[in-house]
Design a protein around this motif. Structure first.
Motif, PDB file in Angstrom:
ATOM      1  N   ARG A 194      34.933  45.698  44.875  1.00  0.00           N
ATOM      2  CA  ARG A 194      36.390  45.791  44.835  1.00  0.00           C
ATOM      3  C   ARG A 194      37.020  44.814  45.835  1.00  0.00           C
ATOM      4  O   ARG A 194      37.941  44.081  45.502  1.00  0.00           O
ATOM      5  N   ASP A 195      36.500  44.809  47.062  1.00  0.00           N
ATOM      6  CA  ASP A 195      37.053  43.921  48.091  1.00  0.00           C
ATOM      7  C   ASP A 195      36.932  42.467  47.659  1.00  0.00           C
ATOM      8  O   ASP A 195      37.858  41.671  47.819  1.00  0.00           O
ATOM      9  N   MET A 196      35.772  42.111  47.102  1.00  0.00           N
ATOM     10  CA  MET A 196      35.560  40.721  46.674  1.00  0.00           C
ATOM     11  C   MET A 196      36.520  40.323  45.565  1.00  0.00           C
ATOM     12  O   MET A 196      37.063  39.223  45.554  1.00  0.00           O
ATOM     13  N   VAL A 197      36.705  41.230  44.613  1.00  0.00           N
ATOM     14  CA  VAL A 197      37.549  40.931  43.458  1.00  0.00           C
ATOM     15  C   VAL A 197      39.014  40.754  43.895  1.00  0.00           C
ATOM     16  O   VAL A 197      39.688  39.806  43.487  1.00  0.00           O
ATOM     17  N   LEU A 198      39.496  41.658  44.760  1.00  0.00           N
ATOM     18  CA  LEU A 198      40.892  41.569  45.200  1.00  0.00           C
ATOM     19  C   LEU A 198      41.122  40.293  46.013  1.00  0.00           C
ATOM     20  O   LEU A 198      42.122  39.589  45.833  1.00  0.00           O
ATOM     21  N   GLU A 199      40.156  39.968  46.866  1.00  0.00           N
ATOM     22  CA  GLU A 199      40.257  38.751  47.686  1.00  0.00           C
ATOM     23  C   GLU A 199      40.229  37.496  46.787  1.00  0.00           C
ATOM     24  O   GLU A 199      41.027  36.574  46.961  1.00  0.00           O
ATOM     25  N   ALA A 200      39.334  37.478  45.809  1.00  0.00           N
ATOM     26  CA  ALA A 200      39.254  36.328  44.886  1.00  0.00           C
ATOM     27  C   ALA A 200      40.567  36.192  44.123  1.00  0.00           C
ATOM     28  O   ALA A 200      41.090  35.082  43.947  1.00  0.00           O
ATOM     29  N   GLY A 201      41.123  37.321  43.696  1.00  0.00           N
ATOM     30  CA  GLY A 201      42.390  37.297  42.962  1.00  0.00           C
ATOM     31  C   GLY A 201      43.505  36.700  43.808  1.00  0.00           C
ATOM     32  O   GLY A 201      44.256  35.834  43.340  1.00  0.00           O
ATOM     33  N   ARG A 202      43.600  37.150  45.045  1.00  0.00           N
ATOM     34  CA  ARG A 202      44.655  36.629  45.935  1.00  0.00           C
ATOM     35  C   ARG A 202      44.515  35.132  46.133  1.00  0.00           C
ATOM     36  O   ARG A 202      45.481  34.388  46.062  1.00  0.00           O
ATOM     37  N   ARG A 203      43.267  34.681  46.373  1.00  0.00           N
ATOM     38  CA  ARG A 203      43.066  33.245  46.660  1.00  0.00           C
ATOM     39  C   ARG A 203      43.347  32.380  45.434  1.00  0.00           C
ATOM     40  O   ARG A 203      43.972  31.328  45.527  1.00  0.00           O
ATOM     41  N   ILE A 204      42.861  32.809  44.283  1.00  0.00           N
ATOM     42  CA  ILE A 204      43.037  32.000  43.064  1.00  0.00           C
ATOM     43  C   ILE A 204      44.513  31.965  42.669  1.00  0.00           C
ATOM     44  O   ILE A 204      45.060  30.923  42.321  1.00  0.00           O
ATOM     45  N   LYS A 205      45.159  33.104  42.804  1.00  0.00           N
ATOM     46  CA  LYS A 205      46.581  33.189  42.458  1.00  0.00           C
ATOM     47  C   LYS A 205      47.431  32.336  43.431  1.00  0.00           C
ATOM     48  O   LYS A 205      48.362  31.649  43.010  1.00  0.00           O
ATOM     49  N   ALA A 206      47.067  32.364  44.720  1.00  0.00           N
ATOM     50  CA  ALA A 206      47.829  31.604  45.727  1.00  0.00           C
ATOM     51  C   ALA A 206      47.761  30.102  45.457  1.00  0.00           C
ATOM     52  O   ALA A 206      48.665  29.357  45.820  1.00  0.00           O
ATOM     53  N   ARG A 207      46.673  29.667  44.796  1.00  0.00           N
ATOM     54  CA  ARG A 207      46.551  28.234  44.468  1.00  0.00           C
ATOM     55  C   ARG A 207      47.195  27.896  43.126  1.00  0.00           C
ATOM     56  O   ARG A 207      47.010  26.808  42.600  1.00  0.00           O
ATOM     57  N   GLY A 208      47.888  28.849  42.536  1.00  0.00           N
ATOM     58  CA  GLY A 208      48.545  28.569  41.258  1.00  0.00           C
ATOM     59  C   GLY A 208      47.675  28.888  40.054  1.00  0.00           C
ATOM     60  O   GLY A 208      48.010  28.527  38.919  1.00  0.00           O
ATOM     61  N   GLY A 209      46.556  29.592  40.275  1.00  0.00           N
ATOM     62  CA  GLY A 209      45.676  29.975  39.173  1.00  0.00           C
ATOM     63  C   GLY A 209      46.208  31.189  38.421  1.00  0.00           C
ATOM     64  O   GLY A 209      47.282  31.714  38.748  1.00  0.00           O
ATOM     65  N   THR A 210      45.449  31.635  37.442  1.00  0.00           N
ATOM     66  CA  THR A 210      45.877  32.766  36.602  1.00  0.00           C
ATOM     67  C   THR A 210      44.812  33.866  36.613  1.00  0.00           C
ATOM     68  O   THR A 210      43.661  33.629  36.976  1.00  0.00           O
ATOM     69  N   ILE A 211      45.252  35.060  36.185  1.00  0.00           N
ATOM     70  CA  ILE A 211      44.358  36.227  36.187  1.00  0.00           C
ATOM     71  C   ILE A 211      44.443  36.976  34.866  1.00  0.00           C
ATOM     72  O   ILE A 211      45.543  37.203  34.342  1.00  0.00           O
ATOM     73  N   SER A 212      43.275  37.339  34.336  1.00  0.00           N
ATOM     74  CA  SER A 212      43.238  38.250  33.192  1.00  0.00           C
ATOM     75  C   SER A 212      42.567  39.546  33.640  1.00  0.00           C
ATOM     76  O   SER A 212      41.755  39.547  34.566  1.00  0.00           O
ATOM     77  N   PHE A 213      42.914  40.636  32.955  1.00  0.00           N
ATOM     78  CA  PHE A 213      42.473  41.966  33.397  1.00  0.00           C
ATOM     79  C   PHE A 213      42.135  42.823  32.181  1.00  0.00           C
ATOM     80  O   PHE A 213      42.959  43.013  31.295  1.00  0.00           O
TER      81      PHE A 213
END
Ligand code: ATP
Ligand code: MG
Length: 315
Positions: A145-164
């Protein structure tokens, strides 16, 4: 081209060849098949030619090797799969009952993938990928969970996208902290792919149209609802398309949702019209159920085109 990252379990699946209730008797089994929801998903993305990687952990055993070999063969970047000496790759035994429901014996939590930790390799992938796919099941294991949330924050902060893909049942949402984590992921989500009633897990709305409207209002760009043998629908602001299920013979439904999701995302990231992405994903889900073994039914573009044209659906 964008590169897709997912994080989570890799397993083998072993399937009972007869129908019935569970594993209390000696019985014929078939397998091992490569498996794990994130692994099936990323295999489908790789097969469609979209750059893709998985962060996971397997044991130093044949079950781990066969998964790595399959993912590599299907063009998935396996640099984030750690091989843990002295540990065992996760496994799931599955048997279908006469009514189509399933019984399972899982060895996941205490297997190699149950102990996933950040590493130099996972860090490098988070820095190099532009899209994260979150499987809701990953939120039920604390380290993951910690890894996923951290990866999401970093990828999103760089202008990336997320699917769920929530992949959760309403009962599990009662787990302390899980509802908050799910809401947190949803707030970052651009493409949301619930199946059936999962669309109601997040708001107050009690009918589907209102639930979808609420999600789009909250900033989700695209909502896709998977409906099993009833097909699927896609929604964006002012847009709705429905795809009736293709007529196929269902042999093994496990993995259909993950293959569907991998195909939809590949087209979505490439900028396809949502109706086109939906038709291809619907075809990927249909092909998935025709094959025994959860990852055996992932598809190439040519295989999807062939199924669509065979059934008279314009791609
Ligand atoms: P799982 O989590 O068990 O993999 P899911 O609930 O996420 O599944 P489903 O809705 O079961 O996903 O299946 C995904 C998609 O696959 C469906 O929306 C549909 O497009 C296709 N599909 C599933 N079952 C069938 C079927 N029997 N015939 C044709 N298409 C199917
Ligand atoms: Mg699912």
């Amino acid at each position: 081209m964008r590169k897709v990252l997912t994080i989570g379990e890799i397993l083998v699946e072993i399937v009972a060849t007869t129908r019935g209730d569970g594993f209390l008797d000696v019985q014929p089994l078939v397998g091992p098949y490569p498996s794990g929801a994130p692994a099936i998903f990323v295999d489908q993305v790789g097969k469609l030619g979209m750059p893709a990687a998985i962060v996971s952990r397997v044991g130093d055993d044949d079950f781990g090797q066969l998964n790595i070999a399959r993912l590599r063969e299907d063009s998935v970047d396996v640099s984030g799969i750690e091989i843990a000496p002295g540990e065992s790759t996760g496994s799931a035994f599955i048997r279908y009952r006469e009514d189509g429901s399933r019984s399972f014996v899982y060895n996941i939590r205490y297997s190699a993938c149950g102990n996933l930790q950040p590493s130099a390799a996972s860090d490098a992938l988070i820095d190099n990928c532009d899209h994260l796919h979150v499987m809701g099941t990953a939120l039920t294991a604390p380290g993951l969970r910690d890894m996923v949330l951290e990866a999401g924050r970093r990828i999103k902060a760089r202008g990336g996208t997320i699917s769920f893909d929530p992949n959760l049942r309403a009962e599990i949402l009662g787990t302390p902290g899980l509802a908050d984590d799910v809401a947190h992921v949803l707030a970052m989500t651009d493409l949301f792919m619930p199946s059936g009633d999962e669309v109601f897990l997040f708001g107050k709305a009690r009918d589907e149209a209102a639930a979808v409207a609420e999600l789009l209002e909250r900033g989700v760009k695209t909502v896709v609802i998977k409906r099993g043998s009833e097909g699927a629908s896609v929604f964006e602001k002012g847009v709705r398309y429905d795809a009736p299920a293709l007529a196929v013979t269902e042999v093994d439904p496990t993995g259909a949702g993950d293959s569907f999701g991998g195909a939809f995302l590949s087209f979505w990231l490439a900028g396809a019209d949502p109706a086109v992405a939906l038709r291809y994903a619907n075809a990927a889900g249909a092909r998935a159920v025709t094959k025994l073994g959860p990852m055996e039914g992932t598809s190439t573009r040519a295989e999807l085109d062939a199924l669509l044209s065979e059934q008279g659906v314009e791609a």
